[in-house]
Design an enzyme around this catalytic site. Sequence first.
Site, PDB file in Angstrom:
ATOM      1  N   TYR A 161      -2.350   5.546  -4.176  1.00 34.59           N
ATOM      2  CA  TYR A 161      -3.392   6.541  -3.892  1.00 34.59           C
ATOM      3  C   TYR A 161      -2.946   7.826  -4.556  1.00 34.59           C
ATOM      4  O   TYR A 161      -1.784   8.235  -4.408  1.00 34.59           O
ATOM      5  CB  TYR A 161      -3.514   6.792  -2.393  1.00 34.59           C
ATOM      6  CG  TYR A 161      -4.357   5.792  -1.638  1.00 34.59           C
ATOM      7  CD1 TYR A 161      -5.634   5.453  -2.082  1.00 34.59           C
ATOM      8  CD2 TYR A 161      -3.895   5.216  -0.459  1.00 34.59           C
ATOM      9  CE1 TYR A 161      -6.416   4.555  -1.366  1.00 34.59           C
ATOM     10  CE2 TYR A 161      -4.668   4.317   0.255  1.00 34.59           C
ATOM     11  CZ  TYR A 161      -5.933   3.993  -0.204  1.00 34.59           C
ATOM     12  OH  TYR A 161      -6.703   3.113   0.497  1.00 34.59           O
ATOM     13  N   LYS A 184      -8.681  -0.580  -8.961  1.00 39.04           N
ATOM     14  CA  LYS A 184      -9.273  -1.199  -7.774  1.00 39.04           C
ATOM     15  C   LYS A 184     -10.413  -0.339  -7.232  1.00 39.04           C
ATOM     16  O   LYS A 184     -10.240   0.880  -7.060  1.00 39.04           O
ATOM     17  CB  LYS A 184      -8.184  -1.342  -6.698  1.00 39.04           C
ATOM     18  CG  LYS A 184      -8.657  -1.868  -5.362  1.00 39.04           C
ATOM     19  CD  LYS A 184      -7.456  -2.179  -4.468  1.00 39.04           C
ATOM     20  CE  LYS A 184      -7.851  -2.809  -3.164  1.00 39.04           C
ATOM     21  NZ  LYS A 184      -8.400  -1.894  -2.192  1.00 39.04           N
ATOM     22  N   THR A 192      -6.014   2.708  -6.766  1.00 37.76           N
ATOM     23  CA  THR A 192      -7.248   2.617  -5.976  1.00 37.76           C
ATOM     24  C   THR A 192      -8.134   3.822  -6.269  1.00 37.76           C
ATOM     25  O   THR A 192      -7.684   4.970  -6.199  1.00 37.76           O
ATOM     26  CB  THR A 192      -6.907   2.527  -4.478  1.00 37.76           C
ATOM     27  OG1 THR A 192      -6.151   1.338  -4.281  1.00 37.76           O
ATOM     28  CG2 THR A 192      -8.171   2.473  -3.637  1.00 37.76           C
ATOM     29  N   SER A 197       0.832  -1.214   0.000  1.00 42.15           N
ATOM     30  CA  SER A 197       0.000   0.000   0.000  1.00 42.15           C
ATOM     31  C   SER A 197       0.863   1.260   0.000  1.00 42.15           C
ATOM     32  O   SER A 197       1.964   1.280   0.558  1.00 42.15           O
ATOM     33  CB  SER A 197      -0.871   0.000   1.262  1.00 42.15           C
ATOM     34  OG  SER A 197      -1.404   1.285   1.495  1.00 42.15           O
ATOM     35  N   HIS A 201     -13.801  -1.941  -0.999  1.00 45.24           N
ATOM     36  CA  HIS A 201     -12.758  -1.614  -0.020  1.00 45.24           C
ATOM     37  C   HIS A 201     -13.018  -2.337   1.311  1.00 45.24           C
ATOM     38  O   HIS A 201     -12.783  -1.801   2.394  1.00 45.24           O
ATOM     39  CB  HIS A 201     -12.732  -0.092   0.205  1.00 45.24           C
ATOM     40  CG  HIS A 201     -11.353   0.481   0.430  1.00 45.24           C
ATOM     41  ND1 HIS A 201     -10.641   1.118  -0.539  1.00 45.24           N
ATOM     42  CD2 HIS A 201     -10.558   0.502   1.535  1.00 45.24           C
ATOM     43  CE1 HIS A 201      -9.482   1.523  -0.052  1.00 45.24           C
ATOM     44  NE2 HIS A 201      -9.397   1.155   1.217  1.00 45.24           N
TER      45      HIS A 201
END
Length: 383
Positions: A131, A253, A157, A108, A277
Site C-alpha cells: 500500500y 492489483k 494495490t 499484506s 477488493h
Amino acid sequence: MLENALTIADLKRMARRRVPKMFFDYADSGAWTEQTYNANEADFAKILLRQRVLVDMTNRNLATEMIGEPVSMPVALAPTGFCGMQHADGEILAAQAAEAAGVPFCLSTMSICSIEDVAANTKKPFWFQLYVMRDRGFIENLIDRAKAANCAALVMTLDLQILGQRHKDLRNGLSAPPKWTPKHAWQLATRPLWCLQMARTKRHSFGNIVGHASNVGDLSSLASWTKEQFDPRLSWDDVAWIKEKWGGKLILKGILDPDDARRSVDSGADAIIVSNHGGRQLDGARSSIAALPGIVEAVGDRMEVHMDSGVRSGQDILKAVALGAKGVWIGRPFLYGLGAGGKAGVTRCLDILRNELDITMALCGKRDIREIDTDILDRQPGL
Ligand SMILES: Cc1cc2nc3c(=O)[nH]c(=O)nc-3n(C[C@H](O)[C@H](O)[C@H](O)COP(=O)(O)O)c2cc1C
C-alpha cells in the site's frame, strides 16, 4: 473436525464459531450495501459448464505457472490485513500451508506478522503486497525490507487509497489489538481457544508498521489510520517509480476497467489482478468475474491477467481460467480455513479447492488446466 468440512462454506461456519465477532465480521464484510460483495459470488453461478462424456480422463494436470513461477494449481493466497487476528500467527501459518501446497502466498502491508517474521518461518520466497503511503521514506524502506526478505514479487494495490465504508467494522469498533470494553471482552470471552492461542504469541499489532513508520497516529483503528497515512494522490507516475525502485516482478492489483487495463500494459508491470477488493471498496461496481472477459480482450496477450473476488469453489476457478485468467487469488476462503483450524484449516481449504477443480475439469472432458479455454463453457442463449 476439519475433515468434516467438505466445502468453503463449511469452513466459514467453523470459523464463525472460533473467531471473535469483530474479526470474523471484518473478513465477512463488503462495503456499504454489499451489492458488489454479493455479486462477486452470484455472478459465478450464472456461468454454466459443458458436460462432456466418453473422453479419456486419466493423467490429469493442474500445475501451471503464474508470472513465470511454477504453481501446483492456478491459485494464490491474496494479501489480507489483520490475517494474524483470524488466528494467532496467522500469516506465518498460512504461508507455511501455501508453501506445502505449492501455491504462492502474498503478505499484506497491513499484516500482523512482519515481513521478517514470515521470512524466518518459511523456506520459499513469498510475495509482498504494497500500500503506498504519503511517507515515501517509509515505502522505500518497506520495499528494501521485502527485497532483503527475498520476496519474489511485489503486488501494488491500487484500489484502496481511500477506505470504502464497511458498516460492520464501525459498529464492532474493530481494532488490533482489541479494545478493553465490555462488548469486546464478551466477544473474546466466548472464544477461549482463540484467546489461549493469542496469549501464546507476541504478534498482536501491525508488524510491518510498528517500530518502522514515524508519526504513527492511532494505528489500532484501520479507518482513521488509512485516512491519515494512505496517499490519495497515487498516480501512474508512482507505478513507474515503484517499478524502478523494486526492480523485480510487479503485479498491479485492483484493475476493473478495460481503460485502466490498457494503461497497465504501458506501465511495464508483469501482470494485473482483475479485482474489486472482494467487494470491500466501490459498492455498485461490477463483479470481478463479469469484468474479466472485457479486460482479457483489452490486453490480449500483452500481459498476464489474474482475477480475484468471489472464488469459493474449484468450479469458480475453472470458470475464471476459461475466461482468460492465468490464475485466481483467494481471500476469504483461506481466512475461513485459518479461523477454523490454523495451518491445517488453510491446507483443508486448498485441498477442497484442488479436488473440486480436478474433478470438475475431468467432467468437462479436459485433462490439463493449461488447455482450458471458453470451449468448456455452456453459452446458453439469454445468459
Ligand atoms: C479480511 C480481508 C482483508 C484484506 N486486506 C487486504 C490488504 O491488506 N491488501 C490488499 O491488497 N487486499 C486486501 N484484501 C483484498 C484481498 O486481497 C482480495 O482482493 C479479496 O479478498 C478477494 O476476494 P475474496 O475474499 O472474495 O476471495 C483483503 C480482503 C479481506 C477479505
